[in-house]
Design a protein around this motif. Sequence first.
Motif, PDB file in Angstrom:
ATOM      1  N   UNK A 290       0.861  -1.181   0.000  1.00  0.00           N
ATOM      2  CA  UNK A 290       0.000   0.000   0.000  1.00  0.00           C
ATOM      3  C   UNK A 290       0.895   1.228   0.000  1.00  0.00           C
ATOM      4  N   UNK A 291       0.743   2.064  -1.002  1.00  0.00           N
ATOM      5  CA  UNK A 291       1.586   3.246  -1.103  1.00  0.00           C
ATOM      6  C   UNK A 291       1.181   4.327  -0.108  1.00  0.00           C
ATOM      7  N   UNK A 292       2.124   4.760   0.685  1.00  0.00           N
ATOM      8  CA  UNK A 292       1.903   5.872   1.611  1.00  0.00           C
ATOM      9  C   UNK A 292       2.764   7.028   1.128  1.00  0.00           C
ATOM     10  N   UNK A 293       2.109   8.091   0.711  1.00  0.00           N
ATOM     11  CA  UNK A 293       2.800   9.236   0.124  1.00  0.00           C
ATOM     12  C   UNK A 293       2.490  10.477   0.948  1.00  0.00           C
ATOM     13  N   UNK A 294       3.525  11.108   1.450  1.00  0.00           N
ATOM     14  CA  UNK A 294       3.369  12.373   2.159  1.00  0.00           C
ATOM     15  C   UNK A 294       3.638  13.511   1.175  1.00  0.00           C
TER      16      UNK A 294
ATOM     17  N   UNK B 183      -4.957  10.234  -0.389  1.00  0.00           N
ATOM     18  CA  UNK B 183      -5.194   9.386  -1.550  1.00  0.00           C
ATOM     19  C   UNK B 183      -4.177   8.248  -1.505  1.00  0.00           C
ATOM     20  N   UNK B 184      -4.659   7.008  -1.595  1.00  0.00           N
ATOM     21  CA  UNK B 184      -3.835   5.844  -1.295  1.00  0.00           C
ATOM     22  C   UNK B 184      -3.677   4.948  -2.521  1.00  0.00           C
ATOM     23  N   UNK B 185      -2.466   4.767  -3.043  1.00  0.00           N
ATOM     24  CA  UNK B 185      -2.234   3.758  -4.079  1.00  0.00           C
ATOM     25  C   UNK B 185      -2.214   2.356  -3.438  1.00  0.00           C
ATOM     26  N   UNK B 186      -3.032   1.458  -3.964  1.00  0.00           N
ATOM     27  CA  UNK B 186      -3.146   0.098  -3.429  1.00  0.00           C
ATOM     28  C   UNK B 186      -2.639  -0.897  -4.468  1.00  0.00           C
ATOM     29  N   UNK B 187      -1.633  -1.674  -4.111  1.00  0.00           N
ATOM     30  CA  UNK B 187      -1.031  -2.627  -5.029  1.00  0.00           C
ATOM     31  C   UNK B 187      -2.026  -3.671  -5.509  1.00  0.00           C
ATOM     32  N   UNK B 188      -2.075  -3.872  -6.842  1.00  0.00           N
ATOM     33  CA  UNK B 188      -2.984  -4.864  -7.423  1.00  0.00           C
ATOM     34  C   UNK B 188      -2.335  -5.615  -8.574  1.00  0.00           C
ATOM     35  N   UNK B 189      -1.005  -5.508  -8.697  1.00  0.00           N
ATOM     36  CA  UNK B 189      -0.288  -6.225  -9.733  1.00  0.00           C
ATOM     37  C   UNK B 189       0.222  -7.562  -9.232  1.00  0.00           C
TER      38      UNK B 189
END
Length: 392
Positions: free
Chosen positions: A176-180, A348-354
């Motif tokens: 799960x991408x956590x971006x500040x 806004x959260x990028x969620x890994x799905x690959x």
Amino acid sequence: MLQTNEDDQMIEAIKDMVKEWRRHLHQHPELSFQEEKTSQFVYEQLVSFGGLKVTRPTRTSVVASLIGSQPGKVLGLRADMDALPIHEENELEYVSENPGVMHACGHDGHTAMLLGAAKILTEMKGEIKGEIRFIFQHAEELPPGGAQELVDAGVVDDVDYIVGIHLMSLLPIGKVGIVYGPVTANSDMFDLKIIGKGGHSSQPENSIDPVIMAAQFITNIQQIVSRSLNPKEQLVISTTTLQAGSAKNVIPESVQIGGSVRSFSPEVREQAVSFIERIAKGVTEAHGGTYEFNYQYGYSTVFNDKALTKIVEECVAEALGEEFVEYGEGAMGGEDFSAYLQKAPGCFIPLGAGNAEKGIVYPHHHPRFDIDEDALEYGVRIFVQAAKNILG
């Protein structure tokens, strides 16, 4: 506030339902501002949960409000619903039935995850403080975008925080991408018409060649990034369309150029506009030509609020495990989630799905794009945990 065994049981009970929702939506995609059957499907599911106030703020969007048993803040949870004008090349039992239209960006999964979270949180109404507003948004893919329409309709006027999730096929499942800070970029476009004087290719001295001017313009705008901008700033200028002439022995009257401009900061965004037009003006004046310039502002930067992102990071660790947390940086893609940030701090959260082992390796907007459906459960868990922690 960790997810309990009861939470696990509820999520486990609807896991297959979430997958079926996603597959139904994938099979019946609809383009931006045309999501009539999609929004009706979402509306009917939400009504069936009971306990929600369900409204239609625009023709193809749906918003459901869950009022908790105790007063508190208002949390917005957002999913987008539209598909893309792409012909699907996947061989799936639930492949798109609409020729030339495909869910090639994961919005079917976003919608299914938020439906799953709405169902679970509705059953937890007695534990909720404040309000959860489930926002099923139309038209993310087509500027000016559905988010701005919902902002203009007052959907987020009293929202205190807003959270969105985006499935990412190039981020591995289990991350799960956590971006500040900035997550996506300002995404703008421009059109430039360079006007010269047409003539015969054997007598260029009697013409003002717009092709020569266009070539110089295209070359020179690349120097904006390398020579006119602080190297610590980020800017991408791409020339993407070029139309000139129709015969090999004719110097055309004009050349049409189109391009894309991506940046993170508002200051660099405005500088880019000024630099591009200055070069167009200089090149055309030097050769005796003229120009017409049109700059179109697209979606603004999605900028994650620091305090809220910290809470969401903790939610991911609690709901899924610390090993899921993957710190990342902003990407140059665009997202109209930024419109909501005019009204409330967001994350806004990028969620890994690959998943390379399953052949899920194609990028977004590709005719063979797909997601690992195991990510759907993770998205539901994050939404549920975020609602509990932020409002709790």
